[in-house]
Design an enzyme around this catalytic site. Structure first.
Site, short mmCIF file in Angstrom:
data_model
loop_
_atom_site.label_atom_id
_atom_site.label_comp_id
_atom_site.label_asym_id
_atom_site.label_seq_id
_atom_site.Cartn_x
_atom_site.Cartn_y
_atom_site.Cartn_z
N GLY A 741 0.84 -1.20 0.00
CA GLY A 741 0.00 0.00 0.00
C GLY A 741 0.86 1.24 0.00
CB SER A 742 1.58 3.89 -1.68
OG SER A 742 0.52 4.01 -2.61
CG PHE A 745 3.37 10.93 5.65
CD1 PHE A 745 3.22 12.12 4.93
CD2 PHE A 745 2.94 10.89 6.96
CE1 PHE A 745 2.70 13.24 5.52
CE2 PHE A 745 2.40 12.02 7.57
CZ PHE A 745 2.27 13.19 6.83
N GLY A 746 4.60 7.76 2.26
CA GLY A 746 5.47 6.69 1.81
C GLY A 746 4.69 5.48 1.36
CB VAL A 748 3.61 -0.55 3.42
CG1 VAL A 748 3.92 -1.80 4.22
CG2 VAL A 748 3.42 0.63 4.35
CE LYS A 763 4.57 4.77 7.36
NZ LYS A 763 3.82 5.18 8.56
CG ASP A 871 -4.19 8.57 10.82
OD1 ASP A 871 -5.33 8.90 10.48
OD2 ASP A 871 -3.32 8.17 10.01
#
Length: 923
Positions: A741-742, A745-746, A748, A763, A871
């Site tokens: 996933g993305s 911020f970055g 994975v 990550k 979050d």
């Protein structure tokens, strides 16, 4: 006019009078009518039409061909983060498009320079229509799929750079038709198949790079015909076979690397006389052969020489030490024997790696070669471990260059003392001397090594006290001095080593109390092992500071008193060993918080009271030893107590019950009557059939069953030293196929470690987003001191540079097999598994909600400093193989510096946990 006609179509001949005339401008104007009439008399109208087609049309058509090819290239671009392709339109001439360069005369495309522009997509076959192309540079992007065969039609192509993409398929063999090629570099892709032997026809080739792909087969001998070749890089593939003999003819070769393959056979002797070689790397293969000390190696310009991790035997050739420019010498992991020659000519050497051989004779004189390095001013890394070196630790080490940062001499037969002058090596970061025969004290001057991060000296004969100066090593990460003869007390100054992750002082003769400063080191997260000494006193209350510690071992000492109630604050403990002391009193109820315990040993003490029922609920517990104490009462028959091979209770005369294999007496009638009464009450409640009570019973039963299941084995803590290259290989070069996933911020990635096959999640932070670096720091700060079974376990953090020299930051987690809660509550239509398989029943939802609540309660109330996640959402709740919920992603977390402020609200409601978990619809 006459000149233009004669150039375009030389078959036409103008009258002699026109060819000789050079009239003035005035004369030409006066006679223009005569000129036109005469010209029309020579060419009829049809000839002029044909002439115009012969001159104008090809230029327009060819330009149009290039433009159409570029537009077709653009059509295959699926990702363009920098919006480069938006400028490729008809508003300007295509020669002015970004990345496109054209020739001055013909206005044809000669260079396509699109490197490192964050483009993604596949390569269009229309690229083969750019017939004037000399350079194609697509490096550092995310192109995928195969290289089109049409690229072999670019007869003018001189440079082809496709490095650092995700291109798959085989290398087109028709590249051999591009006879002008000088550079072919396809490094760091996913190419498969064999290296085409036809590439040996590219006589102008100077650079050939295919490293870090998936190529198989043998190296074509035809590559030995590339007489102009300067650089050949084939490392990190799956190549086999042998090194072709013809490579001995590559007289211009400067850099040669085939490391990280399965190449076997021997090295052609002629290759040792390639006088232009600077880098020679054949490490990590299966190369064999025997070298002689008198073997002539004529490589005067050699800077990098690596034959490490092969099967080469014999002696180290003396001639290699004549390469005065040598910077790196790696001979490790072979079968070299005998003495090491003098190194005095290698004054530029920075890395000497001789480990894992059979060098030395186990006697004095083996280490004389080390003293030939005292005039070297560049040495940084020196490893001679895992050999047969004997003799005393040479004093000349004290005179080594202050540039030395890593020294490894472990697993030899080296004797004598650690030189007092070791303190002169002020830049030393790693000192590893374990498994030798070193004796005497640890030098007091070791306290000068203020950059030291690892000091491993276990399994020697070191004696006397641990110097108090060791408290000056504030950068120390690991300190291991076990199995020596150290005496005296543990220096309280070790409390200054605020970065310590591991401390092992076990199996010595240390005495006195455990300093509270040591138990108060919150950084300890791997092991604190003080076992098998003569330590006395109580286990002080400062132990509650060890909230991140994974293993605590103070067994086989003379500790006494009650076990501290706040021992339960060490919520990350997986192994707790307290056996062989004089502890007394009951097992503290606070230990019920240690739900991640895998091993607990309280044997050989004076503990009393009943066996706590909460031990039954420890689902991860695989070893429990309560033997030889004064426990009394009923032994449970559930949980870890069901298995007599993992539970030990002998030597407690007042215990009864338990499973038959424990061979305990039956409990008295009063206990039986109580058990019978409980059974009757349970039967009555069941007969009443009250739905609410029945539901509660099922929930408790299901929860209990879940907790009894063994947890997934954690990846070993040694991953804290995981290098960037291991992460790169584990994720297949951060391949899109490994992308989980993305976000902003970055991204994975899923990875599999080569060393042990462990599955991890990596990550990688997108540092182009200025908030990503802050997110990385916040997440590191939040996770460094917390540990809980319902928080995703961070294995390591990586902060440095990648192989391109760019900043690189990543976090490595345990991989959660069942994805996120989001995937289960709201499965996407395109998921591989049928939607019916992704549903959660009522009890699973309830258990996940309880898991999240446990994690939040820990973050809010049991951390040293409260943490607000900020979050929390279904996508940040991950599920392991046992469907246990784990909170992840602390990039937006806030760490409170004190008590909760009055205005704060309950995180679980304000962040929508009830809406996403507790009230998810039943299906």
């Amino acid at each position: 006019m006459s000149h233009a006609l004669s150039f375009t179509n030389p078959s036409y001949q103008l009258p002699t009078c026109f060819m000789l005339m050079e009239p003035s401008k005035k004369h030409f104007q006066a006679s223009s009518s005569f000129f036109l009439l005469t010209l029309l008399s020579f060419f009829n109208l049809q000839d002029l039409n044909l002439l115009s087609l012969a001159t104008a049309s090809p230029v327009v058509r060819r330009n149009d061909t290039d433009q159409q090819a570029l537009l077709q290239f653009k059509a295959k671009i699926t990702g363009d983060q920098l919006k480069i392709m938006e400028s490729w339109n008809s508003s300007i001439h295509f020669c002015q498009w970004p990345g496109v360069r054209c020739g001055r005369k013909r206005r044809r495309v000669t260079n396509l320079e699109l490197g490192f522009l964050k483009l993604s997509g596949s390569l269009s076959p229309y690229i083969g229509n750019l017939s004037f192309l000399r350079e194609l540079d697509l490096a550092g992007n995310s192109f995928y799929n195969q290289i089109p065969q049409e690229i072999g039609g670019l007869r003018r192509l001189e440079a082809l750079d496709l490095t650092d993409n995700s291109i798959s398929g085989e290398i087109p063999s028709n590249l051999s038709a591009c006879s002008k090629l000088i550079i072919v570099d396809m490094t760091n892709n996913q190419l498969t198949g064999e290296i085409p032997s036809l590439l040996g026809l590219l006589s102008n080739l100077k650079v050939l790079g295919f490293f870090h792909n998936r190529l198989i087969g043998s190296i074509p001998p035809s590559l030995g015909n590339l007489s102009s070749l300067v650089k050949l890089g084939l490392q990190n593939n799956a190549l086999s076979g042998t090194i072709p003999e013809a490579f001995g003819q590559l007289r211009n070769l400067s850099r040669f690397s085939i490391s990280g393959n399965a190449i076997s056979g021997i090295v052609p002797v002629a290759m040792f006389n390639l006088s232009n070689i600077r880098d020679f790397d054949i490490g990590v293969n299966k190369i064999q052969g025997t070298l002689r000390s008198d073997l002539e190696i004529n490589m005067p310009h050699l800077e990098y020489f690596s034959v490490g991790e092969n099967q080469i035997s014999g002696q180290i050739p003396i001639s290699i030490f004549n390469a005065t420019y040598l910077n790196v010498l790696e001979l490790n992991g072979n079968r070299f024997n005998g003495n090491v020659p003098s190194l005095e000519k290698l004054d530029k050497l920075s890395n000497l790696e001789l480990s894992q051989n059979y060098l030395g004779h186990g006697r004095e004189g083996d280490l004389h070669f080390l003293c030939s390095l005292v005039n070297n001013t560049s040495l940084e890394f020196l490893f001679i471990s895992d050999n047969n070196f004997g003799g005393e630790f040479p004093e000349c080490i004290s005179n080594f260059s202050k540039t030395l940062s890593q020294l490894g001499i472990y697993n030899n037969k080296i004797s004598g003392r650690i030189p007092e002058g070791i303190g002169n090596l002020i830049n030393l970061e790693l000192l590893v001397v374990f498994k030798n025969q070193l004796s005497g004290p640890i030098p007091f001057n070791i306290g000068r090594l203020q950059k030291l991060k690892l000091f491993l000296a276990y399994m020697n004969i070191l004696s006397r006290t641990i110097p108090h100066s060791i408290g000056n090593l504030t950068e120390l990460i690991k300190l291991d001095l076990n199995f020596n003869n150290l005496q005296g007390s543990i220096p309280s100054g070790l409390g200054n080593c605020k970065n310590l992750l591991l401390m092992d002082l076990s199996s010595n003769n240390l005495s006195g109390p455990i300093p509270p400063e040591v138990l108060g080191l919150p950084s300890l997260s791997i092991v604190l092992n003080l076992s098998s000494n003569y330590l006395t006193g109580k286990l002080s209350v400062e132990v509650e500071t060890l909230k991140s510690l994974g293993e605590l071992d103070v067994s086989q000492n003379r500790l006494s008193g009650l076990l501290p109630e706040n021992l339960g604050s060490c919520v990350s403990l997986e192994k707790l060993f307290l056996e062989g002391n004089f502890f007394e009193g009951p097992i503290p109820s606070s230990l019920s918080s240690l739900r991640g315990l895998e091993a607990l040993d309280l044997s050989d003490n004076n503990l009393s009271g009943g066996i706590p029922k909460f031990l039954v609920l420890f689902g991860a517990l695989k070893y429990l030893n309560l033997s030889f104490n004064n426990f009394e009462g009923v032994v449970p028959s559930e949980g870890v107590f069901k298995n007599a091979s993992t539970t030990f209770v002998e030597g407690n005369s007042k215990l009864c019950g338990g499973i038959p294999e424990l061979h305990l007496s039956r409990c008295n009638s009063k206990t039986s009557e109580n058990t019978s009464l409980k059974l009757k009450i349970t039967i009555i409640v069941v007969i009443l059939g009250v739905t609410l009570v029945f539901s509660i019973f099922l929930i408790i039963w299901f929860r209990k069953k879940t907790e009894q299941k063994p947890t997934t084995t954690h990846v070993e803590n040694s991953l804290l030293q995981l290098p960037y290259q291991s992460i790169l290989r584990a994720t297949n070069g951060f391949s899109p196929q490994n992308l989980v996933g993305s976000g902003s911020f970055g991204s994975v990635y899923k990875g599999i470690l080569e060393a042990n096959g462990a599955v991890i999640a990596v990550k990688v932070f997108n540092l182009l987003n200025h908030r990503a670096s802050r997110s990385f720091l916040v997440e590191c700060e939040a996770l460094k001191n917390i540990r809980h079974r319902n928080l995703v376990k961070v294995l390591t953090a990586i902060s440095g540079i990648d192989y391109k020299g760019n900043d690189f930051k990543a976090l490595v987690y345990e991989f959660m097999k069942n994805g996120s809660l989001e995937d289960w509550l709201h499965p996407s239509v395109g998921m591989n598994k049928p939607e019916t398989m992704r549903n959660l029943n009522f009890f699973q939802r309830l258990n996940v909600a309880i898991d999240v609540a446990h994690a939040l309660e820990y973050l809010h109330h049991r951390c040293e400093t409260p943490i607000i996640h900020c979050d929390l959402k279904p996508s940040n709740v991950l599920l392991d193989g046992e469907m246990v919920g784990h909170i992840s992603d602390f990039g937006l977390a806030k760490i409170l510096s004190g008590e909760w402020p009055n205005y704060s609200t309950n995180e679980s409601s304000s962040l929508g946990v009830r809406g996403t978990i507790g009230y998810a619809p039943l299906e």
